[in-house]
Design a protein around this motif. Structure first.
Motif, PDB file in Angstrom:
ATOM      1  N   ILE A   1       0.833  -1.205   0.000  1.00 28.94           N
ATOM      2  CA  ILE A   1       0.000   0.000   0.000  1.00 28.94           C
ATOM      3  C   ILE A   1       0.866   1.252   0.000  1.00 28.94           C
ATOM      4  CG2 ILE A   1      -1.649   1.356   1.346  1.00 28.94           C
ATOM      5  CD1 ILE A   1      -2.875  -1.269   2.322  1.00 28.94           C
ATOM      6  N   GLN A   2       1.845   1.314   0.888  1.00 27.01           N
ATOM      7  CA  GLN A   2       2.670   2.520   0.972  1.00 27.01           C
ATOM      8  C   GLN A   2       3.723   2.575  -0.116  1.00 27.01           C
ATOM      9  OE1 GLN A   2       4.192   1.362   4.908  1.00 27.01           O
ATOM     10  NE2 GLN A   2       6.260   1.654   4.121  1.00 27.01           N
ATOM     11  N   ALA A   3       4.133   1.404  -0.627  1.00 26.60           N
ATOM     12  CA  ALA A   3       5.140   1.323  -1.704  1.00 26.60           C
ATOM     13  C   ALA A   3       6.351   2.186  -1.338  1.00 26.60           C
ATOM     14  CB  ALA A   3       4.521   1.727  -3.034  1.00 26.60           C
ATOM     15  N   ASP A   4       6.751   3.074  -2.259  1.00 27.23           N
ATOM     16  CA  ASP A   4       7.864   3.987  -1.994  1.00 27.23           C
ATOM     17  C   ASP A   4       7.370   5.386  -1.651  1.00 27.23           C
ATOM     18  OD1 ASP A   4       9.891   2.090  -2.440  1.00 27.23           O
ATOM     19  OD2 ASP A   4       9.694   2.334  -4.603  1.00 27.23           O
ATOM     20  N   GLY A   5       6.160   5.466  -1.128  1.00 19.50           N
ATOM     21  CA  GLY A   5       5.615   6.750  -0.718  1.00 19.50           C
ATOM     22  C   GLY A   5       4.901   7.450  -1.854  1.00 19.50           C
TER      23      GLY A   5
END
Length: 449
Positions: A58-62
């Motif tokens: 969900i957050q991945a790399d922001g």
């Protein structure tokens, strides 16, 4: 026949219930659904690992916009808020913020709120009680908070809220509403919460098996009576002494080094042969075998409840193992599921911080897989970039380098003719041969005729 085994099945349907006299909307049948979800997930190793993996996707790399990602509202940066949101979402499929105001009605700061402690009231306000789900639950700890009022609150409304809610912050409560959860989010995996509980119980079964030294369940029958009243010099009755010896023998009691009396000889005395205890063991091999098989099946099922292919969580699969394309497809399916959640989070951030900002979230891809037909047409530097390597440093080509590059691309016959047209000194420089060509014409000594 009396049934000695009582099983309480969970009610997975979450009805809309109201506590009479308070206007409190129940979150689940016992009003503790989010608290129970935390408990069940934290007691299951595979479920907790799945929740962490889902949060990572969900957050991945922001946020894609690095300027927005680094910007702060209070002490929290947008990327830090996103990390907290992803964690809350992986457990509850929703998230909540405390929203604090400046004196002009604009947002001063935003902080994560304890989602599991928040309940809705019929009138539209929120109740926060941090003791929900705790052994020391206290009803008096409940505090009423106003709902989110928007990016700007009129001064008159702000002053009214400050008095009515005793300066408590607003609550921004966000989740994707569906027909089956109009008031609160219900995680998809909750439909199979029994599998998550089962995975926890199987782990406990293995622990109990090891703690008992793999001694199977059995019935121990003592013939006759045993003294449970008269205490000896060790201040123990015969029954207490016998029970203590059995605890050491089965590994229930340990010394300071963590060792017990398992796998040792137990010496017991009986007054007569008929008084020798009778042990009736059960054959547990089938139980152990079934437990090992069932554990793998259940843990894979838990992964699927979270929408995660088991191979991403480290479970082998003959159809996927070693197949990079299949691994990439598993990741793509999870990203497809996560995309809806990311778009909801982006929309929520826009509602809080302004529609003009781009809160697009990056896509997480742990496998840098590129199809062979595409990889083969990439340049050397592009191939290095796919694995995070910098381009190869190259010197600026000289005139000689350019000449050699042209000659290498010609046929031998044509290259020979071209060489005849190149000045000899230029050719020597291109080949890296030191020296200078003497261009003065020389004549041989020919006798006069």
């Amino acid at each position: 026949m009396k049934n000695f085994f009582k099983t309480a099945f969970l009610n997975r349907w979450v009805p809309r219930l109201e506590q009479k006299g308070t206007g409190l909307l129940f979150y689940g049948k016992n009003n503790l659904l989010p608290n129970d979800v935390i408990k069940y997930i934290n007691e299951s190793g595979v479920a907790k690992n799945c929740a962490r993996t889902l949060a990572q996707f969900i957050q991945a790399d922001g946020f894609a916009d690095e300027t927005i990602a680094a910007s702060k509202i209070g002490i929290w940066s947008m990327d830090n808020l996103l990390v907290n949101v992803a964690t809350q979402y992986s457990y509850h499929y929703g998230f909540a913020f405390y929203v604090y105001r400046k004196i002009d009605g604009s947002i001063a700061r935003v902080e994560p709120a304890p989602f599991e402690a928040i309940r809705k009231l019929e009138e539209g306000d929120f109740e926060v009680n941090v003791t929900y789900g705790q052994p020391n639950y206290k009803k008096d700890y409940a505090k009423k908070h106003p709902p989110y009022r928007g990016q700007i609150v009129p001064l008159a409304e702000l002053q009214s809220d400050l008095v009515q809610y005793e300066k408590r912050p607003e609550i921004f409560y966000s989740y994707i509403k569906t027909p089956d959860n109009p008031n609160y989010p219900v995680p998809d995996f909750y439909a199979g919460i029994e599998d998550i509980i089962t995975s926890s119980e199987l782990c406990k079964f293995d622990l109990e098996t090891v703690m008992n030294g793999f001694i199977t369940s059995a019935i121990l029958t003592l013939i006759g009576e045993i003294d449970d009243e008269t205490k000896g010099t060790d201040n123990l009755t015969d029954l207490e002494r016998f029970e203590q010896q059995l605890k050491h023998f089965t590994g229930e009691l340990k010394d300071r080094d963590g060792l017990s009396g398992r796998n040792r000889l137990l010496l017991q005395f009986a007054p007569t042969r008929d008084a020798v205890p009778v042990l009736q063991p059960f054959d547990a091999k089938a139980i152990y075998d079934a437990s090992n098989t069932k554990r793998d099946v259940i843990e894979r099922s838990v992964c699927r409840l979270f929408g995660i292919h088991p191979v991403i969580m480290g479970y082998t699969d003959a159809a996927v193992l070693g197949n990079q394309q299949a691994l990439n497809n598993a990741v793509a399916l999870l990203n497809y599921k996560v995309n809806m959640i990311q778009r909801h989070i982006s929309s929520a951030f826009n509602e809080l911080f302004g529609e003009e900002k781009d809160f697009t979230i990056t896509t997480f891809n742990p496998f840098n897989y590129i199809a062979p037909e595409i990889f083969n047409v990439l340049t050397e530097d592009e191939k290095r970039a796919t694995v995070g390597y910098a381009p190869i440093e190259r010197a600026i080509p000289t005139e000689g380098d350019k000449i050699l590059e042209v000659l290498n691309g010609l046929s031998p016959l044509l290259a020979t003719k071209v060489i005849d047209l190149i000045p000899k000194q230029t050719l020597l420089d291109a080949l890296g041969i030191e020296g200078e060509v003497d261009n003065t014409e020389t004549t041989s000594d020919v006798p006069n005729q």
